[in-house]
Each structure stands twice: as C-alpha cells, then as structure tokens.
Enzyme design. Structure first.
Site, PDB file in Angstrom:
ATOM      1  N   ASP A  58       3.591   9.607  -0.739  1.00  0.00           N
ATOM      2  CA  ASP A  58       2.464   8.555  -0.356  1.00  0.00           C
ATOM      3  C   ASP A  58       2.267   7.467  -1.606  1.00  0.00           C
ATOM      4  O   ASP A  58       2.369   7.918  -2.630  1.00  0.00           O
ATOM      5  CB  ASP A  58       1.262   9.498  -0.298  1.00  0.00           C
ATOM      6  CG  ASP A  58       0.179   9.336   0.794  1.00  0.00           C
ATOM      7  OD1 ASP A  58       0.377   8.085   1.311  1.00  0.00           O
ATOM      8  OD2 ASP A  58      -0.351  10.046   1.531  1.00  0.00           O
ATOM      9  N   HIS A  94       0.727  -1.133   0.165  1.00  0.00           N
ATOM     10  CA  HIS A  94       0.095  -0.103   0.060  1.00  0.00           C
ATOM     11  C   HIS A  94       1.053   1.299   0.056  1.00  0.00           C
ATOM     12  O   HIS A  94       0.415   2.117  -0.140  1.00  0.00           O
ATOM     13  CB  HIS A  94      -0.921  -0.006   1.448  1.00  0.00           C
ATOM     14  CG  HIS A  94      -2.126  -1.005   1.108  1.00  0.00           C
ATOM     15  ND1 HIS A  94      -3.289  -0.806   0.700  1.00  0.00           N
ATOM     16  CD2 HIS A  94      -2.080  -2.370   1.372  1.00  0.00           C
ATOM     17  CE1 HIS A  94      -4.133  -1.713   0.722  1.00  0.00           C
ATOM     18  NE2 HIS A  94      -3.361  -2.877   0.990  1.00  0.00           N
TER      19      HIS A  94
HETATM   20  C1  GDG Z   1      -2.091   3.877   3.411  1.00  0.00           C
HETATM   21  C2  GDG Z   1      -0.961   4.710   2.319  1.00  0.00           C
HETATM   22  C3  GDG Z   1      -2.644   4.568   0.478  1.00  0.00           C
HETATM   23  C4  GDG Z   1      -8.557  10.168   7.576  1.00  0.00           C
HETATM   24  N1  GDG Z   1      -9.136  10.852   8.876  1.00  0.00           N
HETATM   25  C5  GDG Z   1     -10.405  10.466   8.737  1.00  0.00           C
HETATM   26  C6  GDG Z   1     -10.524   9.339   8.293  1.00  0.00           C
HETATM   27  N2  GDG Z   1      -9.519   9.415   7.232  1.00  0.00           N
HETATM   28  C7  GDG Z   1      -9.456   8.242   6.153  1.00  0.00           C
HETATM   29  C8  GDG Z   1      -9.451   8.842   5.011  1.00  0.00           C
HETATM   30  C9  GDG Z   1      -9.113   7.909   3.850  1.00  0.00           C
HETATM   31  C10 GDG Z   1      -7.887   7.102   5.070  1.00  0.00           C
HETATM   32  O1  GDG Z   1      -8.371   7.467   6.472  1.00  0.00           O
HETATM   33  C11 GDG Z   1      -6.524   7.672   4.616  1.00  0.00           C
HETATM   34  O2  GDG Z   1      -6.180   6.962   3.749  1.00  0.00           O
HETATM   35  P1  GDG Z   1      -4.800   7.454   2.697  1.00  0.00           P
HETATM   36  O3  GDG Z   1      -4.726   6.910   1.786  1.00  0.00           O
HETATM   37  O4  GDG Z   1      -4.890   8.964   2.484  1.00  0.00           O
HETATM   38  O5  GDG Z   1      -3.581   7.203   3.872  1.00  0.00           O
HETATM   39  P2  GDG Z   1      -2.903   6.128   4.910  1.00  0.00           P
HETATM   40  O6  GDG Z   1      -3.707   5.827   6.118  1.00  0.00           O
HETATM   41  O7  GDG Z   1      -1.411   6.514   5.055  1.00  0.00           O
HETATM   42  O8  GDG Z   1      -2.938   4.690   3.974  1.00  0.00           O
HETATM   43  C12 GDG Z   1      -1.689   5.253   1.071  1.00  0.00           C
HETATM   44  C13 GDG Z   1      -3.419   3.843   1.539  1.00  0.00           C
HETATM   45  O9  GDG Z   1      -2.788   2.742   2.391  1.00  0.00           O
HETATM   46  C14 GDG Z   1      -4.241   2.608   0.627  1.00  0.00           C
HETATM   47  O10 GDG Z   1      -3.712   1.859  -0.077  1.00  0.00           O
HETATM   48  O11 GDG Z   1      -3.315   5.249  -0.376  1.00  0.00           O
HETATM   49  O12 GDG Z   1      -0.647   5.784   0.474  1.00  0.00           O
HETATM   50  O13 GDG Z   1      -0.059   5.364   3.137  1.00  0.00           O
HETATM   51  O14 GDG Z   1      -9.850   6.852   3.631  1.00  0.00           O
HETATM   52  O15 GDG Z   1     -10.976   8.947   4.705  1.00  0.00           O
HETATM   53  N3  GDG Z   1     -11.862   8.635   8.192  1.00  0.00           N
HETATM   54  C15 GDG Z   1     -12.716   9.019   9.070  1.00  0.00           C
HETATM   55  N4  GDG Z   1     -12.626  10.136   9.927  1.00  0.00           N
HETATM   56  C16 GDG Z   1     -11.342  10.778  10.110  1.00  0.00           C
HETATM   57  O16 GDG Z   1     -11.189  11.690  10.940  1.00  0.00           O
HETATM   58  N5  GDG Z   1     -13.849   8.581   9.137  1.00  0.00           N
END
Ligand code: GDG
Length: 479
Positions: free
Chosen positions: A366, A158
C-alpha cells in the site's frame, strides 16, 4: 501568491449546498486552493459515448473553479479501465501476474493525457503552480511541456513505486519514466518508493543523481522526495469523539454485548490483503479457543472498480470465505465475522474505529494507507486500541509503534492478534501517544504545505487550515 491548479483523475465537486464530498485529502487540497485561488480539473466520471466530448463543465465555489470533462467510451476503456487500472495499479502493487498489457490501452493512456493537457492549456496563466495527482496522469507534464507550458509542475504518486525489476518488466516503462522526469517536483509516499524510482533511472541510464533528492535529465533538474501523506488528525479525532455519543454507536455497543470489536476497513482490492487477514483471524480463533464468542471482526469493504474481473471475483471470494468461517465456528448467538460490502458515512466510520479494540490494517502492498492513521486518531487517549499494521504499508515507515506484521505470514499475524488483544493498557497508551504525536506533526495540511513550499520555491507556510471549506469532512477522497 501564485494560483494553484490541481489536476487529478476524479474531482470532489461540492454539492449544491456547497458541501464538499471530502475526506482529508480533498479537504486539504480545497483549503490550499481557497487560500491561493485556483482551479481543479479532472474527469467528470461520465462518458459521452462515441460522440465528440463537449465543453468543460465548470462549477464555481468562491475562488475555486472545478472544471470537469467527459471522456469517450474508448477513452474510459483504454485509459482508465485499461492502462491505469489493469496495468499501472497491479504493477505498482507488485502484481506482475495481474497486469494485462495491450498496445491499444497504452496508446489510449497517452492520448487521454494529451487530451487533458489540451483542456488545461487555455485556462493556464503564466505563474500558475500546477499539481498533478496519481498514476492516471504520469505523462501530463510532458504533454504540457510539448504544448509550450513553462510553469512549475509537481506530481504526487499516491501508490507505491515498484522495485526496478517489476517496473522494467512493463513494456512501456521507458516512455513512462522519461515523461515523469518532465516534472519539477515528484512526491512519493516513502523513501523506499523514491529509491526504487532512482534505481529505475540509474538502470535505464537516464540522467544523473545530483544529491539525495536532486536529479538531472538533459538540462532539466528536478526534485524527487518522500512526502508521506497525512490525515486531518485533530478534526478526525473530534469526529470520532462526537460519534461515540450517537444512537448508532449505542446500538452497536448493545449488539456487541461485551465482545471486543476488531475492525478492518478497506476498499475491495487485491492489494489490501483481505483474504489473508480472514485466514489469520480464523487461525487465531482456532488457536485461541478462549477468544471464541469474545471477539467479533467487523470487515467493512465498499465495492470498487467492479468492472475489472479480478475485483468481481474477489468480492465472491471474500464473501464465501467469511461465510465459511462463520459456518464453521459461529454459534446461534455469535457471528465471528460481520462483513459489510457497502460504504458507511464518515462519522459512523470514525465512531466504529473508536469502539474497536484492534484494527487490522494488513495490505500486501500500500502506498500509505490512511485507514491506519484514521484508526489511531479516533482512539480514546485513556484506553486506546491497538493498530496491527502490515510492514508493506507506507504508514509502517512512520507508525513504528504499531504492531507490525508480515501479512503473508498467516500464523504470525494470528499470534500478533492474540498479543495485541492482551496488551496491557500502559503499553497501549505509550504506543498510541507516540503515533498520535507523529500524526499531529505531519497532518494532511502540513503535507500540502511542504509539497507546495517545494514546488513554489517558498519556505513560508501559508495557513491553509484557516481556509477550511465550511462543509467539513464528510466522506472519502474522490481523486
Ligand atoms: C490510495 C492509496 C494512499 C473506506 N471505506 C469507507 C471509507 N473509506 C475511506 C477510508 C480512507 C480511504 O477510504 C481509503 O484510503 P487508503 O489510504 O486506505 O486507500 P486507497 O483508497 O487505496 O488510497 C493509499 C491513499 O491513496 C492516499 O494517498 O494512502 O495507499 O492506495 O480515508 O476512511 N470512507 C467512508 N465509508 C467507508 O465505508 N466514508
């Protein structure tokens, strides 16, 4: 159809009402599991102290079994906090300076992977497809092979795969790279990550490349390809539309009092570029004084991994930085930055995305960044907001119509904010339509289908969407 076995560090177990605590990724994997029947194995998140780890805890939901194992204190310290979060995470995000190598942690990481393999072994059937997720479990296939497993095993990373000079600086790189080649399919987020991996193999003189995505090490051939992960696009768009009618949404609009909302949503993590972003926002306000009192940045940053010292320090830094900007530029009736340090419910988040005229998604590095995709999906088609996106996020490879920035260039990012806020509606619509098309074509269900199609050697596309769990989409992924 073969059974599916998913293995990930953490597991999104449905609660007692059968509701899945799930974001898009968990929903897609649960749908795939429901369509094939299967098992999801991972760490319970609990430690059994120094005692022996007891039996697996099993939760059944229809034809899906969730199997959870505790770990000892030593396991959690060495495998999870130690090697996964203090070595692999920084290395894969190009932060050699933050990696803390220790032989004890490296050994613990391999030991816990062996342990996961031994927990899975008694539950495996001959033609099960095994899909392993993320950097915590890179050596799992190799451990399973050593224990005699012949099944097809796939792996999805990821997070980014770093450039060879960064990866090869890690003392245990050779063993880790070798264990990765025990998989049949290795999925990366972008072509760039796959090419970095291919170059690591070449630099180590490990095996040979047979084609764009085909590699051979010893007698074993495997596929390594980009499978950019998506979101549940239509479902998320619906969630955002519905959220716009809630009381919270109306209260928020009232409190904005006509000011344009700018939004940032990131787990508190040094890879997300939050401090550089706040600097850029401050520069933007100083260079465009006409914007002062007309915009508000809402930065939502739930805490993560607070046991790692860098994260604790970062929490203080971001809070102080936001406080300093608010003190210097704010007035009695205008707060430039609203900083929220806890998690919001997913529908509330979807509604806020829709309300925001601009999203700042500016990670320094990222794997993909799902926030960028969620923001686009949440927009209203007649009057969509603008996505300002770091060129170092995997999402930038797909969402080329976003306003792309270099997050290290604070002044450039500040100017891009000004341009984005002034963008005419026709241009916003055109960019949005094109990005939305991409998100619809490659949603998280298509991602799941494509990966499992490759792993199972079948081109038929099972209708996972039809098997969506009843609980629907509630919160972020737990893997
Ligand atoms: C890893 C990789 C890759 C955030 N704040 C809240 C909340 N979130 C949710 C977002 C989103 C998720 O968390 C974050 O996803 P990301 O992809 O931006 O980042 P990582 O957690 O670092 O994920 C990344 C991912 O895996 C998938 O393959 O894209 O690059 O680092 O869904 O919405 N959700 C809620 N409240 C919050 O305050 N409900």
């Amino acid at each position: 159809m073969s059974r599916l076995i998913v293995v990930s560090n953490r597991v999104p177990v449905p609660d007692k009402r059968g509701t899945a605590p799930a974001g898009g990724l968990a929903v897609a994997l649960q749908s795939a599991l429901a369509a094939r029947g299967g098992l999801w194995l991972g760490w319970s998140g609990q430690s059994c102290g120094e005692e022996d780890v007891g039996p697996l805890r099993s939760v059944k939901d229809g034809n899906i079994e969730y199997a959870l194992t505790d770990l000892t204190d030593l396991d959690v310290e060495e495998y999870y906090h130690g090697f996964a979060n203090r070595v692999l995470w920084p290395i894969c995000h190009y932060r050699l300076d933050l990696a803390e190598y220790g032989r004890r942690e490296m050994a613990g990481y391999f030991r816990v992977n062996r342990f996961f393999a031994s927990r899975l072994l008694p539950m495996l059937q001959e033609d099960d497809l095994i899909w392993v997720h993320d950097y915590h479990l890179i050596p799992l296939a190799d451990e399973l092979r050593r224990q005699g497993v012949k099944n097809r095993i796939g792996f999805f990373l990821h997070i980014p795969w770093p450039a060879p000079d960064v990866f090869l600086a890690m003392p245990v790189h050779e063993e880790l790279l070798k264990t990765l080649t025990a998989y049949d399919v290795i999925g990366f987020q972008t072509v760039h990550d796959r090419e970095n991996f291919a170059e690591c193999l070449a630099r180590q003189g490990l095996g040979k490349r047979l084609g764009e995505s085909k590699f051979m090490v010893g007698e074993h051939t495997f596929t390594a390809r980009p499978y950019p992960i998506g979101i549940e696009t239509d479902e998320f768009a619906g969630l955002a539309k519905r959220a716009a009618e809630t009381t919270l949404h109306k209260r928020m609009l009232q409190s904005l009092d006509g000011k344009a909302l700018i939004i940032g949503v990131d787990r508190l993590d040094y890879s997300k570029g939050i401090t550089q972003r706040i600097d850029a926002f401050e520069t933007f306000l100083n260079r465009h004084p006409e914007s002062q009192r007309n915009v508000t940045l809402l930065q939502i940053t739930p805490k993560s991994r607070s046991e790692v010292p860098e994260y604790e320090a970062m929490q203080r830094t971001v809070a102080e930085q936001a406080g300093r900007v608010n003190g210097a530029l704010g007035t009695v009736d205008w707060v430039p930055i609203r900083y929220v340090n806890r998690s919001l419910r997913r529908p509330a988040l979807a509604g806020l995305y829709r309300m925001a005229k601009l999203a700042l998604v500016t990670p320094l590095r990222d794997g993909m960044n799902l926030v960028a995709k969620e923001y686009v999906a949440a927009q209203c088609e007649d009057d969509p907001g603008v996505l300002l996106l770091s060129r170092f996020a995997g999402a930038a490879q797909e969402l080329k119509e976003a306003v792309l920035v270099n997050p290290y260039d604070v002044e450039g990012t500040a100017e891009a904010m000004a341009r984005s806020l002034a963008m005419p509606v026709d241009e916003r619509r055109e960019r949005w339509r094109s990005m939305m098309k991409t998100l619809r074509e490659n949603d998280v269900f298509a991602w799941c289908d494509t990966f499992l199609g490759e792993l199972s050697g079948s081109t038929a596309r099972p209708a996972y969407r039809a098997a969506l769990p009843q609980g629907g989409i509630l919160r972020s992924k737990a893997v």
